[in-house]
Design a protein around this motif. Structure first.
Motif, PDB file in Angstrom:
ATOM      1  N   ASN A   1       2.297   1.972  -3.419  1.00  0.00           N
ATOM      2  CA  ASN A   1       1.323   2.321  -4.454  1.00  0.00           C
ATOM      3  C   ASN A   1       0.429   3.506  -4.096  1.00  0.00           C
ATOM      4  O   ASN A   1       0.092   4.302  -4.964  1.00  0.00           O
ATOM      5  CB  ASN A   1       0.444   1.102  -4.776  1.00  0.00           C
ATOM      6  N   GLY A   2       0.023   3.607  -2.847  1.00  0.00           N
ATOM      7  CA  GLY A   2      -0.902   4.669  -2.454  1.00  0.00           C
ATOM      8  C   GLY A   2      -0.261   5.781  -1.651  1.00  0.00           C
ATOM      9  O   GLY A   2      -0.908   6.765  -1.337  1.00  0.00           O
TER      10      GLY A   2
ATOM     11  N   ASP B   1      -0.213   6.668   4.381  1.00  0.00           N
ATOM     12  CA  ASP B   1      -1.536   7.109   4.818  1.00  0.00           C
ATOM     13  C   ASP B   1      -1.456   7.927   6.105  1.00  0.00           C
ATOM     14  O   ASP B   1      -2.385   8.629   6.439  1.00  0.00           O
ATOM     15  CB  ASP B   1      -2.507   5.940   4.952  1.00  0.00           C
TER      16      ASP B   1
ATOM     17  N   SER C   1      -7.285   8.828   7.402  1.00  0.00           N
ATOM     18  CA  SER C   1      -6.362   8.059   6.578  1.00  0.00           C
ATOM     19  C   SER C   1      -6.605   8.406   5.114  1.00  0.00           C
ATOM     20  O   SER C   1      -7.757   8.449   4.670  1.00  0.00           O
ATOM     21  CB  SER C   1      -6.617   6.564   6.825  1.00  0.00           C
ATOM     22  N   TYR C   2      -5.542   8.637   4.370  1.00  0.00           N
ATOM     23  CA  TYR C   2      -5.643   8.981   2.946  1.00  0.00           C
ATOM     24  C   TYR C   2      -6.624  10.124   2.707  1.00  0.00           C
ATOM     25  O   TYR C   2      -7.399  10.117   1.758  1.00  0.00           O
ATOM     26  CB  TYR C   2      -6.033   7.764   2.100  1.00  0.00           C
TER      27      TYR C   2
ATOM     28  N   ASN D   1       0.824  -1.207   0.000  1.00  0.00           N
ATOM     29  CA  ASN D   1       0.000   0.000   0.000  1.00  0.00           C
ATOM     30  C   ASN D   1       0.857   1.255   0.000  1.00  0.00           C
ATOM     31  O   ASN D   1       0.560   2.219  -0.709  1.00  0.00           O
ATOM     32  CB  ASN D   1      -0.930   0.010   1.216  1.00  0.00           C
TER      33      ASN D   1
END
Length: 141
Positions: free
Chosen positions: A30-31, A34, A60-61, A27
């Protein structure tokens, strides 16, 4: 690579972390990070300072997940739940969140969230049997 699949009936926290760690790494790559933060809005009994309800959330995010909301039954209908939700929305705005999301059951408070401007974005029928799990969101921007 060879692998063995094993059932763990009552998984330990260490086993959970063994599954979670590579997922978090994926995660992150890729993201992005967070950098989640948690907070709680606590309802306390003034006589003994005991926590008797409140709201627990996680940012988060750039989204706020309202994970728990609880108002004692004897205190419902007095606007306390709405105050908690408005306070959480203020926190989300201060943290520049895109929106807020939450889960509830059909036997809990879907009408309450609709009244506060949340919209349903998903449902899981027959969970628990005879009921529905509902997913709501509210965009802040």
């Amino acid at each position: 690579m060879s692998v063995e699949i094993q059932i763990s009936e009552n998984a330990t926290e260490a086993e959970r972390l063994g599954i979670l760690s590579p997922l978090l790494a994926h995660n992150l790559s890729n993201g992005g990070d967070d950098a989640h933060e948690t907070f709680a809005l606590l309802l306390r009994d003034p006589d003994n300072n005991e926590v008797i309800g409140g709201l627990y959330g996680k940012v988060s995010y750039q989204w706020l997940l309202i994970d728990l909301v609880s108002v004692p039954e004897s205190m419902r209908g007095q606007g306390i739940g709405e105050r908690l939700m408005r306070m959480a929305e203020d926190i989300a705005r201060k943290k520049n969140c895109t929106g807020i999301w939450l889960e509830t059951f059909s036997f809990q408070a879907p009408g309450f969230y609709l009244k506060l401007g949340y919209s349903e974005f998903g449902r899981l029928a027959d969970y628990p049997p005879g009921h529905t799990r509902l997913y709501f969101q509210k965009l802040l921007r």
